[in-house]
Write an enzyme that holds these catalytic residues in place. Structure first.
Site, PDB file in Angstrom:
ATOM      1  N   TYR A  66       0.846  -1.195   0.000  1.00 15.59           N
ATOM      2  CA  TYR A  66       0.000   0.000   0.000  1.00 15.59           C
ATOM      3  C   TYR A  66       0.886   1.253   0.000  1.00 15.59           C
ATOM      4  CZ  TYR A  66      -3.712  -3.274   1.381  1.00 15.59           C
ATOM      5  OH  TYR A  66      -4.596  -4.329   1.436  1.00 15.59           O
ATOM      6  N   PRO A 216     -15.566  -4.869   2.390  1.00 17.69           N
ATOM      7  CA  PRO A 216     -16.835  -5.090   3.104  1.00 17.69           C
ATOM      8  C   PRO A 216     -17.899  -4.073   2.721  1.00 17.69           C
ATOM      9  CG  PRO A 216     -15.207  -4.085   4.563  1.00 17.69           C
ATOM     10  CD  PRO A 216     -14.476  -4.487   3.315  1.00 17.69           C
ATOM     11  N   LEU A 217     -17.446  -2.898   2.238  1.00 10.21           N
ATOM     12  CA  LEU A 217     -18.392  -1.852   1.811  1.00 10.21           C
ATOM     13  C   LEU A 217     -18.434  -1.750   0.288  1.00 10.21           C
ATOM     14  CD1 LEU A 217     -17.370   0.864   4.449  1.00 10.21           C
ATOM     15  CD2 LEU A 217     -19.346  -0.681   4.519  1.00 10.21           C
ATOM     16  N   GLY A 218     -17.847  -2.732  -0.383  1.00 13.04           N
ATOM     17  CA  GLY A 218     -17.840  -2.718  -1.848  1.00 13.04           C
ATOM     18  C   GLY A 218     -16.528  -2.223  -2.423  1.00 13.04           C
ATOM     19  N   GLY A 219     -15.607  -1.774  -1.580  1.00 16.70           N
ATOM     20  CA  GLY A 219     -14.287  -1.346  -2.046  1.00 16.70           C
ATOM     21  C   GLY A 219     -14.351  -0.090  -2.889  1.00 16.70           C
ATOM     22  N   PRO A 222     -18.649   1.514  -4.168  1.00 21.84           N
ATOM     23  CA  PRO A 222     -19.477   1.320  -2.973  1.00 21.84           C
ATOM     24  C   PRO A 222     -20.735   0.498  -3.269  1.00 21.84           C
ATOM     25  CG  PRO A 222     -18.850   3.629  -3.240  1.00 21.84           C
ATOM     26  CD  PRO A 222     -18.358   2.909  -4.461  1.00 21.84           C
ATOM     27  N   LEU A 223     -21.118  -0.307  -2.300  1.00 22.34           N
ATOM     28  CA  LEU A 223     -22.306  -1.160  -2.430  1.00 22.34           C
ATOM     29  C   LEU A 223     -23.522  -0.332  -2.787  1.00 22.34           C
ATOM     30  CD1 LEU A 223     -22.054  -3.388   0.769  1.00 22.34           C
ATOM     31  CD2 LEU A 223     -21.910  -4.153  -1.608  1.00 22.34           C
TER      32      LEU A 223
HETATM   33  N1  LIG Z   1      -6.323  -9.052   0.688  1.00 24.49           N
HETATM   34  C1  LIG Z   1      -6.587  -8.272  -0.341  1.00 24.49           C
HETATM   35  O1  LIG Z   1      -6.331  -8.630  -1.499  1.00 24.49           O
HETATM   36  C2  LIG Z   1      -7.216  -6.939  -0.116  1.00 24.49           C
HETATM   37  C3  LIG Z   1      -7.745  -6.213  -1.192  1.00 24.49           C
HETATM   38  C4  LIG Z   1      -8.349  -4.992  -0.942  1.00 24.49           C
HETATM   39  C5  LIG Z   1      -8.437  -4.504   0.349  1.00 24.49           C
HETATM   40  N2  LIG Z   1      -7.902  -5.208   1.394  1.00 24.49           N
HETATM   41  C6  LIG Z   1      -8.028  -4.718   2.789  1.00 24.49           C
HETATM   42  O2  LIG Z   1      -9.407  -4.552   3.072  1.00 24.49           O
HETATM   43  C7  LIG Z   1      -9.629  -3.249   3.632  1.00 24.49           C
HETATM   44  C8  LIG Z   1     -11.022  -2.790   3.283  1.00 24.49           C
HETATM   45  O3  LIG Z   1     -11.159  -2.647   1.897  1.00 24.49           O
HETATM   46  P1  LIG Z   1     -11.327  -1.240   1.174  1.00 24.49           P
HETATM   47  O4  LIG Z   1     -10.910  -0.150   2.062  1.00 24.49           O
HETATM   48  O5  LIG Z   1     -10.674  -1.350  -0.133  1.00 24.49           O
HETATM   49  O6  LIG Z   1     -12.873  -1.210   0.858  1.00 24.49           O
HETATM   50  P2  LIG Z   1     -14.183  -0.967   1.743  1.00 24.49           P
HETATM   51  O7  LIG Z   1     -13.870  -1.021   3.193  1.00 24.49           O
HETATM   52  O8  LIG Z   1     -15.207  -1.896   1.209  1.00 24.49           O
HETATM   53  O9  LIG Z   1     -14.625   0.495   1.304  1.00 24.49           O
HETATM   54  C9  LIG Z   1     -13.818   1.595   1.465  1.00 24.49           C
HETATM   55  C10 LIG Z   1     -14.495   2.738   0.731  1.00 24.49           C
HETATM   56  O10 LIG Z   1     -15.710   3.076   1.400  1.00 24.49           O
HETATM   57  C11 LIG Z   1     -15.721   4.462   1.710  1.00 24.49           C
HETATM   58  N3  LIG Z   1     -16.374   4.611   3.020  1.00 24.49           N
HETATM   59  C12 LIG Z   1     -16.044   4.052   4.202  1.00 24.49           C
HETATM   60  N4  LIG Z   1     -16.904   4.415   5.157  1.00 24.49           N
HETATM   61  C13 LIG Z   1     -17.815   5.241   4.577  1.00 24.49           C
HETATM   62  C14 LIG Z   1     -18.945   5.934   5.049  1.00 24.49           C
HETATM   63  N5  LIG Z   1     -19.333   5.861   6.318  1.00 24.49           N
HETATM   64  N6  LIG Z   1     -19.643   6.688   4.158  1.00 24.49           N
HETATM   65  C15 LIG Z   1     -19.283   6.773   2.865  1.00 24.49           C
HETATM   66  N7  LIG Z   1     -18.209   6.133   2.360  1.00 24.49           N
HETATM   67  C16 LIG Z   1     -17.476   5.372   3.203  1.00 24.49           C
HETATM   68  C17 LIG Z   1     -14.282   4.885   1.764  1.00 24.49           C
HETATM   69  O11 LIG Z   1     -14.173   6.258   1.394  1.00 24.49           O
HETATM   70  P3  LIG Z   1     -13.634   7.348   2.467  1.00 24.49           P
HETATM   71  O12 LIG Z   1     -12.162   7.182   2.519  1.00 24.49           O
HETATM   72  O13 LIG Z   1     -14.071   8.634   1.840  1.00 24.49           O
HETATM   73  O14 LIG Z   1     -14.327   7.078   3.753  1.00 24.49           O
HETATM   74  C18 LIG Z   1     -13.650   3.985   0.707  1.00 24.49           C
HETATM   75  O15 LIG Z   1     -13.770   4.557  -0.573  1.00 24.49           O
HETATM   76  C19 LIG Z   1      -8.505  -2.396   3.039  1.00 24.49           C
HETATM   77  O16 LIG Z   1      -8.293  -1.238   3.776  1.00 24.49           O
HETATM   78  C20 LIG Z   1      -7.363  -3.370   3.055  1.00 24.49           C
HETATM   79  O17 LIG Z   1      -6.735  -3.339   4.325  1.00 24.49           O
HETATM   80  C21 LIG Z   1      -7.317  -6.421   1.170  1.00 24.49           C
END
Ligand SMILES: NC(=O)c1ccc[n+]([C@@H]2O[C@H](COP(=O)([O-])OP(=O)(O)OC[C@H]3O[C@@H](n4cnc5c(N)ncnc54)[C@H](OP(=O)(O)O)[C@@H]3O)[C@@H](O)[C@H]2O)c1
Length: 291
Positions: A66, A216-219, A222-223
């Site tokens: 990252y 979890p939120l659609g990455g 967004p979902l």
């Molecule tokens: N193992 C793997 O291959 C892999 C791949 C991807 C991710 N990951 C891990 O999984 C974690 C979670 O995934 P992710 O961060 O990609 O996706 P996520 O948690 O599904 O969604 C993050 C997105 O949601 C938005 N968000 C969060 N809370 C919100 C709210 N209350 N209202 C509106 N928007 C909101 C964030 O924007 P804002 O910043 O504007 O809040 C961001 O754009 C990552 O941080 C990483 O550590 C692992």
């Protein structure tokens, strides 16, 4: 402002011997655009990480890919020396290229290099958890994980890693890993609308292994679902809150690592994940991903 729940929604889980809050934090969103380079708001990123700890969250998910190396360095700057209760889980197996791609890098020398750089950037002598990240951007790909996983086992035996996990894997690869060495978690893509791992989650729950859904939120997308919005509106909650509450209620072995670069979203997510969903609401939400 909505009062924040204490203890955190979902309570705790034992990851190997380590107690973590089921409501964790995923650090990927703290890096710059495209998960490359530093964040636009350096101090804001540090503030989010400090808020994570102040809220009582004890599980942070990261990777030195990252940025690369950006989120780990932010974590160290914001939180080192770490509270004893905090457990940082990282992952290895992918590099970054000049175009922002994530080329696989699973040869023994690369995995050793990644473990070393995680230790250095986080300023730790031992990593609490390391996931071997397999597959590609399209998802898990079949094939043996024996060689890279055995390299991580060797690093664990050298005392550099406490617990192992696997990420972006098939159920067969989980079985193969467990035949080589114990794992404490599986980190795959899963959410209310994307439910390929339903059977795997239930199997892991029976075995006491955590399932840690990424996106979890659609990455990055967004979902969005009218059924989700309908339930959220009825509960006077946000769709994000309902999506997180649904995951916590889906299975006790699910650990949340929602990502955000915003302290306000972080607080909103913690406050919202404690929603109690009725059987009727769960049935309505379950239809989204099973259609
Ligand atoms: N193992 C793997 O291959 C892999 C791949 C991807 C991710 N990951 C891990 O999984 C974690 C979670 O995934 P992710 O961060 O990609 O996706 P996520 O948690 O599904 O969604 C993050 C997105 O949601 C938005 N968000 C969060 N809370 C919100 C709210 N209350 N209202 C509106 N928007 C909101 C964030 O924007 P804002 O910043 O504007 O809040 C961001 O754009 C990552 O941080 C990483 O550590 C692992």
């Amino acid at each position: 402002m909505t009062p924040l729940p204490t203890p955190l929604p979902g309570g705790t889980w034992t990851l190997g011997g380590l107690t973590v809050t089921r409501f964790g934090y995923g650090a990927m969103q703290l890096a710059g655009p495209g998960v490359m380079g530093p964040p636009d708001d350096h101090d804001g990123a540090l503030a989010v990480l400090r808020e994570v700890v102040e809220l009582g969250i004890t599980h942070i998910d990261t990777a030195d890919a990252y940025g690369p190396r950006v989120t780990n360095q932010l974590i160290r700057e914001a939180l080192h020396p770490y509270p004893d209760s905090l457990h940082i889980v990282t992952k290895v197996g992918a590099d970054r290229d000049q175009q922002g791609g994530w080329p696989p890098a699973r040869e023994p020398e690369n995995l050793r290099r990644f473990v070393d750089s995680n230790l250095e950037d986080l300023d730790l002598d031992v990593l609490d958890g390391v996931n071997l990240r397999l597959g590609n951007a399209q998802g898990p790909q079949p094939g043996s994980l024996a060689e890279p996983f055995e390299t991580l086992v060797e690093l664990q035996q050298r005392g550099l890693i406490r617990h192992l996990g696997v990420s972006n894997v098939t159920a067969e690869q989980v079985t193969e890993a467990r035949a080589i060495a114990p794992i404490v978690c599986v980190q795959n893509m899963y959410n209310l609308a994307y439910r390929h791992d339903d059977e795997l989650i239930d199997t892991l729950a029976e075995e006491g292994i955590a399932y840690v859904p990424f996106f979890p939120l659609g990455g990055f997308s967004p979902l969005q679902s009218s059924a989700l919005s309908t339930v959220a509106a009825r509960l006077d909650a946000t769709p994000m809150s309902v999506a997180l509450a649904w995951l916590l209620q889906r299975s006790t072995n699910i650990l949340l690592i929602p990502g955000t670069s915003s302290a306000a979203h972080l607080r909103e997510n913690v406050a919202g994940a404690g929603l109690s969903l009725s059987d009727d609401e769960l049935a309505e939400l379950n239809r989204i991903g099973r259609r």
